[in-house]
Scaffold this motif. Sequence first.
Motif, short mmCIF file in Angstrom:
data_model
loop_
_atom_site.label_atom_id
_atom_site.label_comp_id
_atom_site.label_asym_id
_atom_site.label_seq_id
_atom_site.Cartn_x
_atom_site.Cartn_y
_atom_site.Cartn_z
N PHE A 1 -39.06 0.13 -6.67
CA PHE A 1 -37.86 -0.28 -5.96
C PHE A 1 -36.69 0.63 -6.27
O PHE A 1 -35.87 0.92 -5.40
CB PHE A 1 -37.52 -1.73 -6.30
N THR A 2 -36.61 1.09 -7.49
CA THR A 2 -35.49 1.96 -7.88
C THR A 2 -35.50 3.27 -7.10
O THR A 2 -34.44 3.86 -6.90
CB THR A 2 -35.52 2.26 -9.39
N ASP A 3 -36.68 3.71 -6.65
CA ASP A 3 -36.77 4.95 -5.87
C ASP A 3 -36.12 4.82 -4.49
O ASP A 3 -35.57 5.79 -3.97
CB ASP A 3 -38.24 5.36 -5.69
N ILE A 4 -36.17 3.64 -3.90
CA ILE A 4 -35.64 3.44 -2.55
C ILE A 4 -34.35 2.62 -2.55
O ILE A 4 -33.75 2.41 -1.50
CB ILE A 4 -36.69 2.77 -1.63
N GLU A 5 -33.91 2.20 -3.71
CA GLU A 5 -32.73 1.33 -3.80
C GLU A 5 -31.47 1.98 -3.24
O GLU A 5 -30.68 1.34 -2.54
CB GLU A 5 -32.50 0.92 -5.25
N ASP A 6 -31.27 3.26 -3.49
CA ASP A 6 -30.08 3.95 -2.99
C ASP A 6 -30.04 3.98 -1.46
O ASP A 6 -28.99 3.77 -0.84
CB ASP A 6 -29.99 5.37 -3.54
N THR A 7 -31.18 4.23 -0.85
CA THR A 7 -31.24 4.26 0.61
C THR A 7 -30.98 2.87 1.19
O THR A 7 -30.23 2.73 2.17
CB THR A 7 -32.62 4.76 1.08
N LEU A 8 -31.56 1.85 0.59
CA LEU A 8 -31.34 0.49 1.05
C LEU A 8 -29.89 0.07 0.86
O LEU A 8 -29.32 -0.64 1.70
CB LEU A 8 -32.28 -0.48 0.33
N LEU A 9 -29.28 0.52 -0.22
CA LEU A 9 -27.87 0.23 -0.45
C LEU A 9 -27.00 0.90 0.62
O LEU A 9 -26.02 0.32 1.09
CB LEU A 9 -27.46 0.70 -1.85
N GLY A 10 -27.38 2.10 1.03
CA GLY A 10 -26.67 2.79 2.11
C GLY A 10 -26.74 2.01 3.41
O GLY A 10 -25.75 1.88 4.13
N TYR A 11 -27.94 1.47 3.73
CA TYR A 11 -28.08 0.64 4.93
C TYR A 11 -27.23 -0.62 4.82
O TYR A 11 -26.62 -1.06 5.79
CB TYR A 11 -29.54 0.25 5.16
N THR A 12 -27.18 -1.22 3.63
CA THR A 12 -26.38 -2.42 3.42
C THR A 12 -24.90 -2.13 3.62
O THR A 12 -24.18 -2.92 4.25
CB THR A 12 -26.63 -2.99 2.01
N ASN A 13 -24.44 -1.01 3.12
CA ASN A 13 -23.03 -0.63 3.29
C ASN A 13 -22.70 -0.38 4.76
O ASN A 13 -21.64 -0.77 5.25
CB ASN A 13 -22.68 0.58 2.44
N ARG A 14 -23.60 0.31 5.47
CA ARG A 14 -23.39 0.55 6.90
C ARG A 14 -23.37 -0.77 7.67
O ARG A 14 -22.58 -0.94 8.61
CB ARG A 14 -24.49 1.46 7.45
N MET A 15 -24.24 -1.71 7.28
CA MET A 15 -24.29 -3.01 7.93
C MET A 15 -22.97 -3.77 7.70
O MET A 15 -22.42 -4.36 8.63
CB MET A 15 -25.46 -3.84 7.41
N ARG A 16 -22.47 -3.73 6.49
CA ARG A 16 -21.21 -4.40 6.18
C ARG A 16 -20.07 -3.81 7.00
O ARG A 16 -19.23 -4.54 7.54
CB ARG A 16 -20.90 -4.30 4.69
N ASP A 17 -20.04 -2.48 7.11
CA ASP A 17 -19.00 -1.83 7.91
C ASP A 17 -19.10 -2.22 9.39
O ASP A 17 -18.09 -2.44 10.06
CB ASP A 17 -19.08 -0.31 7.77
N ALA A 18 -20.33 -2.31 9.90
CA ALA A 18 -20.54 -2.68 11.29
C ALA A 18 -20.12 -4.13 11.54
O ALA A 18 -19.55 -4.45 12.60
CB ALA A 18 -22.00 -2.49 11.69
N GLN A 19 -20.36 -5.00 10.58
CA GLN A 19 -19.97 -6.39 10.73
C GLN A 19 -18.46 -6.56 10.68
O GLN A 19 -17.90 -7.44 11.33
CB GLN A 19 -20.63 -7.25 9.65
N ASN A 20 -17.80 -5.73 9.91
CA ASN A 20 -16.35 -5.83 9.76
C ASN A 20 -15.58 -4.99 10.77
O ASN A 20 -14.35 -5.04 10.79
CB ASN A 20 -15.92 -5.42 8.34
N ALA A 21 -16.27 -4.24 11.60
CA ALA A 21 -15.62 -3.37 12.58
C ALA A 21 -14.91 -4.21 13.65
O ALA A 21 -15.32 -5.33 13.97
CB ALA A 21 -16.64 -2.45 13.24
N SER A 22 -13.87 -3.64 14.19
CA SER A 22 -13.10 -4.32 15.23
C SER A 22 -13.90 -4.39 16.53
O SER A 22 -14.60 -3.45 16.90
CB SER A 22 -11.80 -3.55 15.48
N THR A 23 -13.78 -5.50 17.21
CA THR A 23 -14.47 -5.68 18.49
C THR A 23 -13.52 -5.52 19.66
O THR A 23 -13.90 -5.78 20.80
CB THR A 23 -15.13 -7.08 18.56
#
Length: 158
Positions: free
Chosen positions: A17-39
Amino acid sequence: MPPVRSGKNKKAPPAGFTDIEDTLLGYTNRMRDAQNASTEGKRKHEALWPIFQISHARSRYIYDLYYEREAISKELYEWLLKNKYADKELIAKWKKQGYEKLCCLRCVQTKETNFGGSCVCRVPRAQMKRQEEGDGKDTGAGGVQCVNCGCRGCASSD
């Protein structure tokens, strides 16, 4: 990252899991930004398109790691699905013939459409071009776009 269920049976992530954790964290951050983006200035469904696309990309990343590259173990793959890092129903569809490029599950649910068919993004591009020529109408350079997720074509024959 998606929250790990707490309780008596809280399990640590499996090895690898530690090998892919950084990539998954990047997806999580992008998801958070998309959810908080203005509509503001977007149509009804357009605000959800980035969320669908990020979810698809994260699920595809995990699918490719396990099925294509065989880079993660079955135990880690099942742990990722159980903890909702990927959409297991979408991955199940990708394993079936004809659905290898499916963008989201809403595009194949026939009950939610007006005429009981699948989404316009599921129509192969070659067939779409033939229909355009017969109609004499110009749909523009962008072609058609799915209302549900913003996909421009996910038919496996494309």
